[in-house]
Design an enzyme around this catalytic site. Structure first.
Site, PDB file in Angstrom:
ATOM      1  N   HIS A 157       7.290   7.503  -5.243  1.00 49.24           N
ATOM      2  CA  HIS A 157       6.577   6.585  -4.351  1.00 49.24           C
ATOM      3  C   HIS A 157       6.309   5.236  -4.994  1.00 49.24           C
ATOM      4  O   HIS A 157       5.958   4.279  -4.289  1.00 49.24           O
ATOM      5  CB  HIS A 157       5.262   7.225  -3.905  1.00 49.24           C
ATOM      6  N   ASP A 365       5.015  -3.207  -6.435  1.00 53.93           N
ATOM      7  CA  ASP A 365       4.608  -2.108  -5.566  1.00 53.93           C
ATOM      8  C   ASP A 365       5.834  -1.370  -5.067  1.00 53.93           C
ATOM      9  O   ASP A 365       6.852  -2.001  -4.749  1.00 53.93           O
ATOM     10  CB  ASP A 365       3.812  -2.628  -4.370  1.00 53.93           C
TER      11      ASP A 365
END
Length: 457
Positions: A157, A365
């Site tokens: 993730h 991110d």
């Protein structure tokens, strides 16, 4: 046909009554597990004095959950240590914050071994196993050692770092080799996938075939990007809730005719909050005509308070926010509202909808679903503008946002100013394209594509 078994560090399926609090990822995985009568396995979040290997089984929101308790030493070395003080900063390109301690490495291996040993009796011959995130990279290796031949997939993730960054990790080769015990590895972006392949090719002389098949260590694994999304339809329903509407009205009243620049993040150094505050201060310094006509609301939910880097960050942000308000506030205007408390998903939906600018500017991110939630929450007749970091995985697909370099306070300041002045016609055109992407590439598609590819592995 076997079940789907999801394995993650923490287990968080939505409870029957938790409509407003459940995240999109938890809801998507829970839906798949209910459909396949599957199992969600992971750490309970609780610690015990002595590890026993026992687990508790329960039903949460229609999902069968298996929970394992860990020792305090496990939490310290595996979770707070290797996962959050070694891998997290490294994978987010913060080599200056990485802590290397042998005990962390040992704790990480020990807990992954405990996960494997406890999960083993629950695995049926045809079950698919889907492991989530960086906490559990060695899990497939430990399962294979114990004779598991099932298809096992892994999804990361967070970002996968460039080869030059990863090579600073002691025993980095062992970490990568562990990934070759999986049948399939999913990444958030093509860039992350290319970084993994680049390391494999240059450091271990891997051979890459068509379709992302990577062969090394005498094994083959398929590496592919599966960009995660949100459940746009469910989020639209959340917007209709009484709670969401109440928070929208509350924010509109609170604005008092001013425009709102909004940031919603976990309090983490990867989110670029210091740089964001600096950019907002530059906006105020360079544009006195904007004073008292806007404010910035930054929601930064506290996390990992027992890690030094997070304590230091919180102290710095407290200081910076105080300096900005001290320099620019008037008796009836506070330019920066800085909030550390958490909000429910339905509450955030109403706050998003009331915002004129969504500021999503992480330094690095994996994807950043706040960007997608902000877009999904907007009023089609009068949408706000998304300002998005070029280093967020979401930027790979959300080109109609105002893309910025989060390391440049001037770049961000100019983008905020442009967004505030953007004509309605342009705002609507940008939003329509962004929302089409959010709706099409949703979390259900992510889940279904990953599972389908794993079944075909």
């Amino acid at each position: 046909m076997g079940r789907l078994i999801v394995v993650s560090n923490r287990v968080n399926p939505p409870a029957d009554s938790g409509v407003g609090t459940a995240g999109g990822l938890a809801m998507a995985l829970a839906a798949a597990l209910r459909e396949d009568k599957g199992l969600w396995f992971g750490w309970s979040g609780q610690t015990v004095e002595t590890y026993t290997g026992q687990m508790s089984m329960q039903k949460v929101g229609g999902v069968t959950v298996a929970l394992l308790d860990l020792e305090e030493q496990d939490q310290s070395e595996y979770y707070n240590g290797y996962a959050n003080r070694t891998l997290w900063p490294l994978f987010h390109y913060r080599t200056d914050l990485v802590a290397y301690e042998r005990s962390f490495d040992e704790g990480y291996t020990r807990v992954n071994t405990r996960f494997a040993e406890t999960l083993l009796p629950l695995i049926g011959p045809d079950d698919l196993i889907w492991v989530q995130d960086y906490h559990l990279i060695p899990l497939a290796r430990e399962l294979r050692k114990r004779g598991v031949t099932n298809r096992i997939g892994f999804f990361l993730h967070i970002p996968w770092p460039a080869r030059s960054i990863l090579s600073t990790l002691p025993r980095h080769g062992e970490l990568v080799e562990a990934l070759f015990s999986y049948d399939q590895i999913g990444f958030q972006t093509e860039d992350d996938c290319e970084n993994f392949v680049d390391y494999a090719v240059h450091d271990v002389q891997a051979v890459v075939s068509d379709g992302g098949l990577v062969e090394a260590y005498g094994k083959k694994v398929r590496a592919k990007a599966f960009p995660i999304g949100i459940d746009a339809e469910d989020f639209a329903e959340t917007l209709k809730s009484d709670t969401a509407e109440a928070f929208r009205k509350l924010m509109v009243k609170s604005q008092a005719g001013r425009k709102m620049v909004l940031g919603v993040d976990r309090l983490d150094y990867s989110k670029g909050l210091e740089e964001r505050f600096a950019a907002y201060e530059t906006l105020l310094a360079d544009n006195p005509d904007l004073h008292e006509h806007l404010f910035m609301l930054q929601i930064a939910t506290r996390s990992r308070d027992d890690v030094d880097a997070y304590q230091d960050l919180r102290a710095r942000l407290d200081t910076i926010s105080g300096q900005i308000n001290g320099a620019y506030a008037t008796v009836d205007w506070v330019p920066l509202r800085y909030v550390n408390r958490p909000y429910r998903r339905d509450e955030l939906a109403g706050i998003y909808r009331a915002a004129h600018i969504g500021l999503v500017t992480p330094l690095r991110d994996g994807m950043n679903l706040v960007a997608k939630e902000f877009v999904a929450a907007q009023d089609p007749a009068n949408p706000g503008v998304l300002v998005l970091s070029q280093f967020a995985g979401a930027a790979e697909h959300m080109k109609e946002a105002l893309i910025v370099n989060p390391l440049s306070r001037e770049d961000m300041s100019e983008a905020i100013k442009k967004g505030l002045a953007m004509p309605l016609k342009e705002r609507k055109a940008r939003w329509e394209a962004l929302y089409d992407n959010v709706r099409t590439h949703d979390v259900g598609r992510w889940r279904d594509q990953f599972v389908a590819c794993l079944k075909a592995a």
